[in-house]
Design a protein around this motif. Structure first.
Motif, PDB file in Angstrom:
ATOM      1  N   PHE A 115      43.176  42.555  38.546  1.00  0.00           N
ATOM      2  CA  PHE A 115      42.642  42.293  39.882  1.00  0.00           C
ATOM      3  C   PHE A 115      43.350  43.198  40.881  1.00  0.00           C
ATOM      4  N   GLN A 135      35.528  46.860  43.065  1.00  0.00           N
ATOM      5  CA  GLN A 135      35.513  46.807  41.616  1.00  0.00           C
ATOM      6  C   GLN A 135      35.111  48.157  41.060  1.00  0.00           C
ATOM      7  N   ASP A 160      30.297  37.701  40.963  1.00  0.00           N
ATOM      8  CA  ASP A 160      30.880  37.936  39.645  1.00  0.00           C
ATOM      9  C   ASP A 160      31.364  39.376  39.522  1.00  0.00           C
ATOM     10  N   GLY A 161      32.561  39.535  38.988  1.00  0.00           N
ATOM     11  CA  GLY A 161      33.143  40.854  38.784  1.00  0.00           C
ATOM     12  C   GLY A 161      33.898  41.400  39.968  1.00  0.00           C
ATOM     13  N   VAL A 181      37.856  43.201  40.280  1.00  0.00           N
ATOM     14  CA  VAL A 181      38.365  43.699  39.004  1.00  0.00           C
ATOM     15  C   VAL A 181      38.273  45.226  38.995  1.00  0.00           C
ATOM     16  N   GLN A 219      35.227  43.616  31.330  1.00  0.00           N
ATOM     17  CA  GLN A 219      35.245  43.094  32.697  1.00  0.00           C
ATOM     18  C   GLN A 219      34.701  41.671  32.751  1.00  0.00           C
ATOM     19  N   TRP A 226      36.985  38.582  33.952  1.00  0.00           N
ATOM     20  CA  TRP A 226      36.563  37.842  35.141  1.00  0.00           C
ATOM     21  C   TRP A 226      36.387  36.361  34.840  1.00  0.00           C
ATOM     22  N   CYS A 286      39.043  34.410  37.065  1.00  0.00           N
ATOM     23  CA  CYS A 286      38.513  34.389  38.431  1.00  0.00           C
ATOM     24  C   CYS A 286      39.010  33.184  39.227  1.00  0.00           C
TER      25      CYS A 286
END
Length: 736
Positions: A503, A514, A538-539, A542, A577, A581, A585
């Protein structure tokens, strides 16, 4: 009569009196025969005079102020428009007149000429105004007479658009002399427009800077310790120029010519260099500006045969003079004792011609001014000056030198003011938010490793090298081995890539940052490559870093060739990824995601061997996608999710034992498979030998049978002939 050089000449007067030309045709003919003859001659002349009028107007507007005053003082008022105009047969002017007509029709067929790149701001303002009667009171420029050539001494017969994406829109000279060379074979010619079309491979201007920085970094092997990028003032034209210089080994005359040519590259054979296509210098310099002049000094192999060279690659010169081939004026010098002497490759007249051309089309006013550039470098190095920089649609330079005195930035769509404000608020995301428009930000992450003694200096201030891993937290490290396809050429089957995933430290603020920084041979090819475009958040947060030397970069080094290997790498990075995640997360404030089911950590519902890819742990042991996802904290960048205590130690020891057992089992399977492959190969070879022997035997039998059949046919034919002979000799009685 010969052309006079004053504006009150009949030709010039006719050019100014073009509105009354049609009237003059019908009312001022001495007799009917001459009237008919004049009528046949006048239609093409009318077009020529109209175009000639615009040419004279542009010639005047291109003069500097002193020349204009001198011409205005010595000129006389033109003939009135109502006066009868004397017709001049242009055929008496020789072949050059036809050339002038072609040039005028080709370059001024739009009714006017654009401002050349070398004109000053005053000339640009004058060019936008319509000429008044006072402005038309000038004499014909010197040399515009019966002996005029297609390359006037100071007239620029073509214009160069100031915007890069429109600079290729012009018509070259029609036809051409396609001489035979190389022993009577035709040769391919390279039109100057190719310089522009070749440079369009750089959609992003900062990518062109990267090519020039690559060349400087490659010179580390020759002793380079720095590359300096700066802005210079063009004293000759009053505009800005770009400087890129290094103190590497420099280029001798031959290498200078290879640098100016297309496709020459000795770096592709060297292990620790970035350049490989022999095209980066041309595409990068022409993407940043229309013209470039190069100064390079080389000490020679023994340090005693020092040379220095000057080369001019000028798109403005090639277009304005109507060249049909890429012509590069060059000057070479060699050191003899303590003085520099000329290296005349042909004749002194050619040398003088090169000097004159470089002085006319470069930012320098004399040969002494050119040679002073070498005093700014040491005993070796290269100094590149790019001038006539491209402009945007608003007429401003594409490169912004004013926003930051220690940076070079881009204007336009690459610059996002919202991202600039966010970069000040979230310093760990600064490079992601600013690399698209800031050369300093982009150059700091351009290389994965920088030699300790090498400096990148941007406008007087060092660029601090930055590793994006320092912006990460909760990092994990995964070793990836490429999966080659059947159509892939494998140079080294042992290649692998270490993927560092984590992260960004600003992820808790839910910043939309990201992507993966993908390097090739130490050079950043895909900055923050966003491959997982998920809906929602989402994602987010990262980022990753890897060096993938098993995929080939594109020619502009801003992307990779689309191959099976790249496609499989992209798929694997998406899997990494997604797993990272969904697993972590919740630690940065997002709602927990459903963890992947055991035995299917990579999100595949199909666990068939085709999708059950192998994965490699940091210790080098293989695992399967159906096994537990293995990762470890990146050294010196351990996140705050580390596990400590005896339980963790026992757990890790148990995992390590399992991995060792699994590794031994897999090694046994590999050895067994290898033995089976060897046995099958031997069996295949035996079968091939048997089939070959059997085929040869059948071929021999077939040939033997064919010969016997032919002999039998011949015997039958002989017997039939004998029977016929016997029948004929015994007569009819024998038959009864």
């Amino acid at each position: 009569p010969p052309f006079p050089h004053k504006l009150h000449s009949p030709l010039a007067a006719l050019a100014l009196a073009r509105p009354a030309t049609r009237k003059t045709r019908s009312t001022n003919s001495p007799d009917s025969s001459s009237s008919s003859s004049s009528f046949l001659l006048l239609p093409p002349l009318t077009s020529l005079f109209k175009l000639l009028f615009h040419h004279l107007r542009v010639q005047f507007l291109l003069m500097d102020n002193d020349a204009k005053q001198e011409y205005l003082q010595t000129s006389t008022p033109p003939h009135p428009v109502e006066e009868t105009v004397t017709l001049i047969d242009l055929c008496s002017g020789g072949d050059d007149s036809g050339l002038v007509e072609q040039d005028v029709q080709r370059r001024y067929n739009s009714g006017g000429a654009k401002r050349p790149r070398g004109s000053s701001a005053l000339d640009m303002n004058n060019a936008k105004k319509k000429p008044t009667a006072d402005e038309l009171k000038f004499v014909l420029p010197e040399g515009f007479g019966p002996s005029i050539t297609t390359e006037a001494s100071s007239g620029r017969v073509g214009s160069c658009n100031k915007q890069f994406w429109k600079a290729g829109d012009y018509e070259g000279a029609p036809g051409g002399n396609w001489d035979l060379s190389s022993g009577g074979f035709d040769h391919v010619r390279v039109h100057p427009k190719f310089l522009h079309s070749n440079a369009t491979s750089h959609k992003w201007a900062l990518g062109a800077f990267a090519e020039l920085l690559d060349n400087a970094l490659d010179e580390v092997a020759s002793g380079a310790t720095y590359v300096n990028v700066d802005m210079l003032e063009n004293k000759k034209e009053g505009n800005r120029m770009l400087l890129i210089e290094d103190n590497g080994g420099g280029m001798n005359p031959e290498k200078m010519r290879q640098c100016m040519s297309l496709g020459y590259s000795a770096k592709s054979k060297l292990a620790n260099t970035i350049g490989q296509y022999g095209n980066g210098f041309k595409t990068s310099t022409m993407r940043l500006g229309a013209d470039v002049i190069v100064f390079s000094r080389s000490p020679g192999k023994d340090g005693k045969s020092s040379t220095q060279s000057i080369g001019l690659l000028s798109y403005t010169f090639l277009r304005s003079t109507g060249k049909e081939d890429i012509v590069v004026p060059m000057l070479d010098y060699e050191r003899r004792d303590t003085e520099w002497s000329k290296i005349a490759r042909s004749s002194l007249s050619d040398w003088d011609k090169n000097v004159k051309t470089i002085i006319q089309w470069s930012p320098f006013s004399s040969e002494e001014d050119l040679l002073r550039q070498f005093a700014l470098m040491n005993d070796h190095g290269t100094r590149i000056i790019i001038y006539n920089l491209w402009e945007d649609d608003q007429g401003m330079l594409e490169l912004d030198f004013d926003a930051d005195p220690h940076d070079i930035q881009l204007r336009g769509v690459n610059r996002d003011e919202k991202n600039i404000k966010m970069a000040a608020q979230f310093p760990n995301s600064r490079h992601f938010l600013t690399y698209k428009h800031s050369l300093r930000s982009y150059a700091s992450i351009l290389y994965l490793r920088i030699p300790p003694s090498f400096r990148i200096i941007l406008r007087g201030s060092d660029v601090e090298h930055h590793n994006v891993v320092n912006d990460m937290m909760q990092t994990e490290q995964i070793t990836y081995r490429p999966q080659y396809g059947a159509d892939s050429y494998v140079k080294d089957s042992n290649m692998s890539a270490v993927v560092i995933l984590g992260f960004v430290k600003d992820a808790k603020h839910h910043v939309d940052v990201q992507g993966f920084n993908v390097y090739h041979k130490n050079r950043l090819i895909k900055p923050f490559w966003r491959i997982w475009n998920a809906t929602g958040s989402d994602g987010r947060g990262v980022i990753g870093v890897l060096e993938a030397n098993f995929v080939e970069p594109a020619h502009d080094k801003q992307g990779f060739e689309r191959t099976t290997v790249l496609s499989r790498l992209e798929t694997r990075l998406i899997q990494m990824q997604k797993i990272y995640w969904s697993t972590n997360c919740h630690k940065i404030g997002y709602a927990p995601r459903r963890h992947p089911k055991a035995g299917n950590d990579y999100g595949h519902t199909n666990t068939s061997p085709e999708n059950d890819h192998e994965e490699y742990s940091p210790s080098g042991f293989k695992t399967r996608a159906s096994d537990k996802f293995y990762s470890s904290s990146y050294p010196n960048h351990r996140g705050d999710n580390g596990v400590s205590g005896n339980d963790s130690s026992l757990y890790l020891q148990e995992e390590l034992r399992r991995e060792r057992e699994r590794s031994k089992a897999l090694e046994a399977e590999v050895e067994l498979a290898r033995q089976k492959i060897e046995e099958m190969s031997k069996e295949q070879e035996n079968l091939i030998a048997i089939f070959t022997e059997e085929r040869d035997r059948r071929d021999v039998e077939e040939e033997s049978l064919r010969n016997k059949l032919e002999e039998a046919s011949n015997t039958i034919e002989e017997l039939l002939n004998k029977i016929k002979m016997l029948e004929g000799s015994k007569g009819p009685s024998w038959r009864r």
